[in-house]
Structures are given as structure tokens and as C-alpha cells.
Design a protein around this motif. Structure first.
Motif, PDB file in Angstrom:
ATOM      1  N   CYS A  61     -15.509 -11.299   4.733  1.00  0.00           N
ATOM      2  CA  CYS A  61     -14.431 -11.981   5.471  1.00  0.00           C
ATOM      3  C   CYS A  61     -14.329 -11.455   6.895  1.00  0.00           C
ATOM      4  O   CYS A  61     -13.858 -12.158   7.790  1.00  0.00           O
ATOM      5  N   LEU A  62     -14.787 -10.234   7.114  1.00  0.00           N
ATOM      6  CA  LEU A  62     -14.711  -9.653   8.457  1.00  0.00           C
ATOM      7  C   LEU A  62     -15.667 -10.319   9.434  1.00  0.00           C
ATOM      8  O   LEU A  62     -15.609 -10.053  10.635  1.00  0.00           O
ATOM      9  N   ALA A  63     -16.542 -11.201   8.968  1.00  0.00           N
ATOM     10  CA  ALA A  63     -17.417 -11.943   9.875  1.00  0.00           C
ATOM     11  C   ALA A  63     -16.652 -13.012  10.634  1.00  0.00           C
ATOM     12  O   ALA A  63     -17.168 -13.586  11.583  1.00  0.00           O
ATOM     13  N   ASN A  64     -15.404 -13.286  10.233  1.00  0.00           N
ATOM     14  CA  ASN A  64     -14.597 -14.331  10.850  1.00  0.00           C
ATOM     15  C   ASN A  64     -13.578 -13.700  11.802  1.00  0.00           C
ATOM     16  O   ASN A  64     -12.646 -13.024  11.353  1.00  0.00           O
ATOM     17  N   PRO A  65     -13.724 -13.921  13.124  1.00  0.00           N
ATOM     18  CA  PRO A  65     -12.761 -13.333  14.071  1.00  0.00           C
ATOM     19  C   PRO A  65     -11.321 -13.787  13.826  1.00  0.00           C
ATOM     20  O   PRO A  65     -10.387 -13.052  14.119  1.00  0.00           O
ATOM     21  N   THR A  66     -11.131 -14.980  13.275  1.00  0.00           N
ATOM     22  CA  THR A  66      -9.772 -15.450  12.988  1.00  0.00           C
ATOM     23  C   THR A  66      -9.129 -14.589  11.909  1.00  0.00           C
ATOM     24  O   THR A  66      -7.928 -14.293  11.960  1.00  0.00           O
ATOM     25  N   TYR A  67      -9.911 -14.168  10.916  1.00  0.00           N
ATOM     26  CA  TYR A  67      -9.374 -13.302   9.866  1.00  0.00           C
ATOM     27  C   TYR A  67      -9.015 -11.926  10.433  1.00  0.00           C
ATOM     28  O   TYR A  67      -7.968 -11.358  10.098  1.00  0.00           O
ATOM     29  N   ILE A  68      -9.860 -11.419  11.318  1.00  0.00           N
ATOM     30  CA  ILE A  68      -9.562 -10.126  11.952  1.00  0.00           C
ATOM     31  C   ILE A  68      -8.284 -10.249  12.782  1.00  0.00           C
ATOM     32  O   ILE A  68      -7.436  -9.354  12.781  1.00  0.00           O
ATOM     33  N   HIS A  69      -8.131 -11.371  13.470  1.00  0.00           N
ATOM     34  CA  HIS A  69      -6.911 -11.626  14.247  1.00  0.00           C
ATOM     35  C   HIS A  69      -5.685 -11.658  13.321  1.00  0.00           C
ATOM     36  O   HIS A  69      -4.632 -11.105  13.654  1.00  0.00           O
ATOM     37  N   TYR A  70      -5.851 -12.286  12.162  1.00  0.00           N
ATOM     38  CA  TYR A  70      -4.762 -12.336  11.177  1.00  0.00           C
ATOM     39  C   TYR A  70      -4.365 -10.922  10.747  1.00  0.00           C
ATOM     40  O   TYR A  70      -3.178 -10.595  10.670  1.00  0.00           O
ATOM     41  N   LEU A  71      -5.364 -10.075  10.473  1.00  0.00           N
ATOM     42  CA  LEU A  71      -5.069  -8.702  10.060  1.00  0.00           C
ATOM     43  C   LEU A  71      -4.336  -7.945  11.169  1.00  0.00           C
ATOM     44  O   LEU A  71      -3.396  -7.189  10.905  1.00  0.00           O
ATOM     45  N   ALA A  72      -4.768  -8.180  12.421  1.00  0.00           N
ATOM     46  CA  ALA A  72      -4.127  -7.490  13.546  1.00  0.00           C
ATOM     47  C   ALA A  72      -2.698  -7.988  13.746  1.00  0.00           C
ATOM     48  O   ALA A  72      -1.784  -7.190  13.999  1.00  0.00           O
ATOM     49  N   GLN A  73      -2.492  -9.296  13.613  1.00  0.00           N
ATOM     50  CA  GLN A  73      -1.154  -9.871  13.796  1.00  0.00           C
ATOM     51  C   GLN A  73      -0.173  -9.362  12.738  1.00  0.00           C
ATOM     52  O   GLN A  73       1.006  -9.191  13.016  1.00  0.00           O
ATOM     53  N   ASN A  74      -0.672  -9.140  11.532  1.00  0.00           N
ATOM     54  CA  ASN A  74       0.191  -8.673  10.442  1.00  0.00           C
ATOM     55  C   ASN A  74       0.214  -7.150  10.323  1.00  0.00           C
ATOM     56  O   ASN A  74       0.604  -6.613   9.282  1.00  0.00           O
ATOM     57  N   ARG A  75      -0.236  -6.474  11.357  1.00  0.00           N
ATOM     58  CA  ARG A  75      -0.135  -5.010  11.511  1.00  0.00           C
ATOM     59  C   ARG A  75      -0.847  -4.207  10.434  1.00  0.00           C
ATOM     60  O   ARG A  75      -0.437  -3.096  10.108  1.00  0.00           O
ATOM     61  N   TYR A  76      -1.898  -4.759   9.888  1.00  0.00           N
ATOM     62  CA  TYR A  76      -2.691  -3.985   8.925  1.00  0.00           C
ATOM     63  C   TYR A  76      -3.374  -2.816   9.620  1.00  0.00           C
ATOM     64  O   TYR A  76      -3.597  -1.770   9.012  1.00  0.00           O
ATOM     65  N   PHE A  77      -3.716  -3.011  10.900  1.00  0.00           N
ATOM     66  CA  PHE A  77      -4.449  -1.971  11.620  1.00  0.00           C
ATOM     67  C   PHE A  77      -3.550  -0.807  12.047  1.00  0.00           C
ATOM     68  O   PHE A  77      -4.036   0.170  12.604  1.00  0.00           O
ATOM     69  N   GLU A  78      -2.259  -0.900  11.779  1.00  0.00           N
ATOM     70  CA  GLU A  78      -1.352   0.217  12.065  1.00  0.00           C
ATOM     71  C   GLU A  78      -1.192   1.121  10.844  1.00  0.00           C
ATOM     72  O   GLU A  78      -0.590   2.186  10.933  1.00  0.00           O
ATOM     73  N   ASP A  79      -1.721   0.699   9.702  1.00  0.00           N
ATOM     74  CA  ASP A  79      -1.622   1.464   8.455  1.00  0.00           C
ATOM     75  C   ASP A  79      -2.817   2.412   8.347  1.00  0.00           C
ATOM     76  O   ASP A  79      -3.967   1.967   8.336  1.00  0.00           O
ATOM     77  N   GLU A  80      -2.542   3.695   8.281  1.00  0.00           N
ATOM     78  CA  GLU A  80      -3.620   4.698   8.217  1.00  0.00           C
ATOM     79  C   GLU A  80      -4.476   4.535   6.954  1.00  0.00           C
ATOM     80  O   GLU A  80      -5.675   4.767   6.982  1.00  0.00           O
ATOM     81  N   ALA A  81      -3.847   4.129   5.857  1.00  0.00           N
ATOM     82  CA  ALA A  81      -4.610   3.929   4.616  1.00  0.00           C
ATOM     83  C   ALA A  81      -5.613   2.784   4.798  1.00  0.00           C
ATOM     84  O   ALA A  81      -6.753   2.869   4.321  1.00  0.00           O
ATOM     85  N   PHE A  82      -5.209   1.746   5.498  1.00  0.00           N
ATOM     86  CA  PHE A  82      -6.121   0.610   5.724  1.00  0.00           C
ATOM     87  C   PHE A  82      -7.267   1.017   6.648  1.00  0.00           C
ATOM     88  O   PHE A  82      -8.417   0.621   6.432  1.00  0.00           O
ATOM     89  N   ILE A  83      -6.966   1.825   7.666  1.00  0.00           N
ATOM     90  CA  ILE A  83      -8.019   2.323   8.565  1.00  0.00           C
ATOM     91  C   ILE A  83      -9.016   3.166   7.766  1.00  0.00           C
ATOM     92  O   ILE A  83     -10.231   3.068   7.952  1.00  0.00           O
ATOM     93  N   GLY A  84      -8.491   3.985   6.849  1.00  0.00           N
ATOM     94  CA  GLY A  84      -9.373   4.776   5.987  1.00  0.00           C
ATOM     95  C   GLY A  84     -10.223   3.892   5.094  1.00  0.00           C
ATOM     96  O   GLY A  84     -11.400   4.197   4.840  1.00  0.00           O
ATOM     97  N   TYR A  85      -9.643   2.793   4.620  1.00  0.00           N
ATOM     98  CA  TYR A  85     -10.402   1.855   3.785  1.00  0.00           C
ATOM     99  C   TYR A  85     -11.546   1.217   4.583  1.00  0.00           C
ATOM    100  O   TYR A  85     -12.665   1.069   4.079  1.00  0.00           O
TER     101      TYR A  85
END
Length: 199
Positions: free
Chosen positions: A40-64
């Protein structure tokens, strides 16, 4: 006092081994879920969705995301159908990229660049893969020969004016009064105009 002796004996006894979690399907479900997420990470729209919903602010998600880099190893990479996902997975290790993908303009830029890559990848790759023809061995130039003469210009004959009215280009070569001349479109249209005026 007896209770304390029992506790001491229990503590001296070797501790029972901890139960290790065993996947009921030997990890197949986990493998498929991680494979699907990585692709799913091949789709920039999905990455944008993750960024908009603040997944990238979660340290556990960064570790994942860091953990998922094992998909770049040869024994796992053969299961990847969309190789761009590995490129984006690598970019997602950088905090600047994660922050930038929250903006719609950057998402669109990533989409455009991905499209141009797909559009030109095959041709660019073939330039480097296909063997180039070997240069032909240089031979000594042949002895100087006279350059070929240019063809003679065509001889034009003067055209004399034909008696009578000028013929249309369609009528050349057709004798006057023949059946073909009567079927000519220009002559029939002239006849119709004359009939309208007369009538």
C-alpha cells in the motif's frame, strides 16, 4: 511459619517456562497482512492519508516502519508486486519526508513523478540493456571518383492556346460531345443554373 517455608521452597524450585505465543497458521496471516500494508505504501495518496491522520507522529508506528525494512531482503522481495513501495518505505524512514507528505501539493508531486517514471522507465531501461551495434570497421576511402552529375532539368514545351473556351481539368483528354463530358459535374451544375434562370 509453615507458610513462609512453603514460599521459600516454591521460590527455590525452578521457574516454569513461559508460554511462547505460537501462531495457529505458522505466521501466514501476519505475513500476508504485512505484505499488503507494505505494498500500500506504493500509493502516495495512502501515504498522504497516513500523514493527515497523524500516524507518523506515533513512535510505535515509526518503529513498525523501521521493522518493515526486512522486505528489502532477497528472500522477501520476491513477493513484492509493486517495487515502488520499497522506495517509499525507505523515504518514510526520514522525518522530513513524513512531514512533507501531509501537504496535498507534495502528494501530487509524488504522483506525477511516479507517473513519469512508469511512462519512461521501459524506454530508458532498454537504452542501457539492449546491446548497441558494433561500429563497422573503417575502410580506406575508395579512390576519388568524379561526382555524379545532377539530372538534367526537364524540357518544357511551350503551350499554345487552344481554340474555344478553356477546359476544366476534368475534361482534358475527353473528346467534346462524348457521353463522359455530359456527365461532368461542372457542366451539369451550369445547366441547372441556366434552367433556374430561364424558368
Amino acid at each position: 511459619m509453615a507458610a513462609s517455608k512453603d514460599n521459600e521452597e516454591a521460590s527455590d524450585a525452578p521457574s516454569s517456562p513461559k508460554k511462547v505465543y505460537k501462531d495457529p497458521d505458522d505466521g501466514r496471516q501476519r505475513f500476508l497482512l504485512e505484505l499488503e500494508f507494505v505494498q500500500c505504501l506504493a500509493n502516495p495518496t495512502y501515504i498522504h492519508y497516513l500523514a493527515q491522520n497523524r500516524y507518523f507522529e506515533d513512535e510505535a508506528f515509526i518503529g513498525y516502519l523501521k521493522y518493515l525494512q526486512y522486505w528489502q531482503r532477497p528472500e522477501y522481495i520476491k513477493f513484492i508486486m509493486y517495487p515502488h513501495c520499497l522506495y517509499f518505505l525507505e523515504l518514510l524512514q526520514n522525518a522530513n519526508f513524513r512531514n512533507a507528505m501531509a501537504h496535498p501539493a507534495n502528494k501530487e508531486l509524488a504522483h506525477r513523478q511516479q507517473f513519469f517514471f512508469w511512462k519512461n522507465y521501459r524506454n530508458n531501461r532498454l537504452k542501457h540493456i539492449l546491446p548497441r551495434p558494433l561500429p563497422e570497421p573503417s575502410e580506406a576511402p575508395p579512390p576519388a571518383a568524379a561526382p555524379p552529375l545532377p539530372p538534367a532539368p526537364p524540357v518544357l514545351t511551350p503551350v499554345t492556346a487552344a481554340p474555344g473556351p478553356a477546359l476544366s481539368p476534368m475534361q482534358y483528354g475527353i473528346p467534346p460531345g462524348s457521353a463522359l463530358m455530359k456527365n461532368d459535374m461542372r457542366s451539369s451544375s451550369i445547366d441547372r443554373r441556366k434552367r433556374k434562370k430561364d424558368g
